[in-house]
Design an enzyme around this catalytic site. Sequence first.
Site, PDB file in Angstrom:
ATOM      1  N   HIS A  34     -52.447 -14.712 -21.699  1.00 12.87           N
ATOM      2  CA  HIS A  34     -52.839 -13.995 -20.489  1.00 12.87           C
ATOM      3  C   HIS A  34     -53.531 -12.696 -20.898  1.00 12.87           C
ATOM      4  CE1 HIS A  34     -49.345 -11.581 -21.464  1.00 12.87           C
ATOM      5  NE2 HIS A  34     -48.545 -12.633 -21.328  1.00 12.87           N
ATOM      6  N   GLY A  36     -52.568  -9.788 -21.224  1.00 15.62           N
ATOM      7  CA  GLY A  36     -51.802  -8.990 -22.198  1.00 15.62           C
ATOM      8  C   GLY A  36     -52.169  -9.403 -23.615  1.00 15.62           C
ATOM      9  N   HIS A  37     -52.137 -10.717 -23.863  1.00 12.26           N
ATOM     10  CA  HIS A  37     -52.526 -11.211 -25.193  1.00 12.26           C
ATOM     11  C   HIS A  37     -53.994 -10.873 -25.485  1.00 12.26           C
ATOM     12  CE1 HIS A  37     -49.329 -14.301 -24.049  1.00 12.26           C
ATOM     13  NE2 HIS A  37     -48.839 -13.789 -25.154  1.00 12.26           N
ATOM     14  N   GLN A  61     -36.252 -18.548 -32.600  1.00 12.04           N
ATOM     15  CA  GLN A  61     -35.979 -17.315 -31.836  1.00 12.04           C
ATOM     16  C   GLN A  61     -35.423 -17.615 -30.445  1.00 12.04           C
ATOM     17  OE1 GLN A  61     -40.205 -15.905 -31.982  1.00 12.04           O
ATOM     18  NE2 GLN A  61     -39.875 -15.314 -29.864  1.00 12.04           N
ATOM     19  N   GLN A 153     -38.808  -5.537 -30.138  1.00 10.59           N
ATOM     20  CA  GLN A 153     -39.473  -6.380 -31.138  1.00 10.59           C
ATOM     21  C   GLN A 153     -40.446  -5.546 -31.974  1.00 10.59           C
ATOM     22  OE1 GLN A 153     -41.134 -10.445 -30.342  1.00 10.59           O
ATOM     23  NE2 GLN A 153     -43.045  -9.337 -30.099  1.00 10.59           N
ATOM     24  N   SER A 186     -45.791 -14.590 -20.164  1.00 12.42           N
ATOM     25  CA  SER A 186     -45.943 -16.051 -20.046  1.00 12.42           C
ATOM     26  C   SER A 186     -44.843 -16.611 -19.150  1.00 12.42           C
ATOM     27  CB  SER A 186     -45.877 -16.701 -21.421  1.00 12.42           C
ATOM     28  OG  SER A 186     -46.823 -16.113 -22.271  1.00 12.42           O
TER      29      SER A 186
HETATM   30  P1  AMP Z   1     -45.561 -13.741 -26.749  1.00 13.25           P
HETATM   31  O1  AMP Z   1     -46.600 -14.803 -26.684  1.00 13.25           O
HETATM   32  O2  AMP Z   1     -44.828 -13.525 -25.466  1.00 13.25           O
HETATM   33  O3  AMP Z   1     -44.650 -13.895 -27.942  1.00 13.25           O
HETATM   34  O4  AMP Z   1     -46.327 -12.377 -26.989  1.00 13.25           O
HETATM   35  C1  AMP Z   1     -47.232 -12.230 -28.038  1.00 13.25           C
HETATM   36  C2  AMP Z   1     -47.617 -10.783 -28.141  1.00 13.25           C
HETATM   37  O5  AMP Z   1     -48.230 -10.356 -26.930  1.00 13.25           O
HETATM   38  C3  AMP Z   1     -46.405  -9.863 -28.361  1.00 13.25           C
HETATM   39  O6  AMP Z   1     -46.760  -8.857 -29.283  1.00 13.25           O
HETATM   40  C4  AMP Z   1     -46.173  -9.297 -26.993  1.00 13.25           C
HETATM   41  O7  AMP Z   1     -45.546  -8.036 -27.011  1.00 13.25           O
HETATM   42  C5  AMP Z   1     -47.584  -9.194 -26.471  1.00 13.25           C
HETATM   43  N1  AMP Z   1     -47.583  -9.137 -25.005  1.00 13.25           N
HETATM   44  C6  AMP Z   1     -46.949  -9.972 -24.161  1.00 13.25           C
HETATM   45  N2  AMP Z   1     -47.125  -9.558 -22.870  1.00 13.25           N
HETATM   46  C7  AMP Z   1     -47.870  -8.438 -22.930  1.00 13.25           C
HETATM   47  C8  AMP Z   1     -48.392  -7.540 -21.947  1.00 13.25           C
HETATM   48  N3  AMP Z   1     -48.162  -7.702 -20.650  1.00 13.25           N
HETATM   49  N4  AMP Z   1     -49.131  -6.493 -22.361  1.00 13.25           N
HETATM   50  C9  AMP Z   1     -49.381  -6.311 -23.689  1.00 13.25           C
HETATM   51  N5  AMP Z   1     -48.921  -7.109 -24.666  1.00 13.25           N
HETATM   52  C10 AMP Z   1     -48.180  -8.172 -24.286  1.00 13.25           C
END
Ligand code: AMP
Length: 282
Positions: A34, A36-37, A61, A153, A186
């Site tokens: 999304h 964020g990623h 995890q 994290q 997600s």
């Molecule tokens: P994940 O796929 O949830 O393991 O997240 C992968 C990376 O994206 C991790 O470093 C998360 O902290 C980051 N991340 C997830 N959601 C956001 C968000 N809303 N804003 C910024 N980074 C995010």
Amino acid sequence: MKVIKNALQMQKIALKHLRDGDEIGLVPTMGALHEGHISLLSKSEKNDDITIVSIFVNPIQFGVNEDYLKYPRPIKKDLDICRKNHVDYVFMPSVDDMFSQEHRTFVEVQKMQDILCGLFRPAHFEGVATVVSKLFNISYPDRAYFGIKDFQQLKILERMARDLNFRTKIIPCPTVRERSGLALSSRNSYLSEEEKNISLKISKTLKEAVHEFRNKDLNFVKRNVLNKLRKIPNSRIDYAEIVNFSNLSIADNNTKRVVFAVAVWIGKTRLIDNVIMTKRSK
Ligand code: AMP
């Protein structure tokens, strides 16, 4: 863009780039990408010669009763997003390749992994630290990008990178939110429309706490947040804690920079969020 499904192959490619003098950026994800990623991989695009995005739903995890099997895996959409955003390599290993039956080595970041989310997800951060250290050894990144959204994290991985002398610089990236304030995740796809509306209360409450923090006692701010969170219908609080920004220890009124971190269940979905708050010097 190349999709690499094998760790040894990824390692050889990364090593070649390293020898050619390229700077490598790594964005570890579990997919279901999304905005964020995307903010993370765009940062790598700017900073690094080569951007590697890993997509791996890391089984170690997840706790036994958690959402490993139902975690969203929209592979085609994810690859389209990566392609559109000029990612050089998507590393998408199989579980067997990352964790064979003989795997016996785990990375533990003591104390920091046992608080906040770690209290409720006991093996979670060991799983994260282990997979990220493997990803670092597979892709030799100069920089690795992590969201402040997952603050614990981020801090654990910063500690790990220092303690184990990884060459990688950890780059913290701001939380991307919907216009409503809801932090992108997600797992938001699990929420019904009604639950999504309810969950806005979490970010709203934290935003209000930032204002209160300027002139109110820490315990007052914490109590107020807890009271507001308790009023959210169909919810359960795992924790709402104010911790020291640098080392995650419980903060007091003398701590200048703190993080207010919460984990709240909305129905069957566990959401986390946080805000960073800094005391103005008088
Ligand atoms: P994940 O796929 O949830 O393991 O997240 C992968 C990376 O994206 C991790 O470093 C998360 O902290 C980051 N991340 C997830 N959601 C956001 C968000 N809303 N804003 C910024 N980074 C995010």
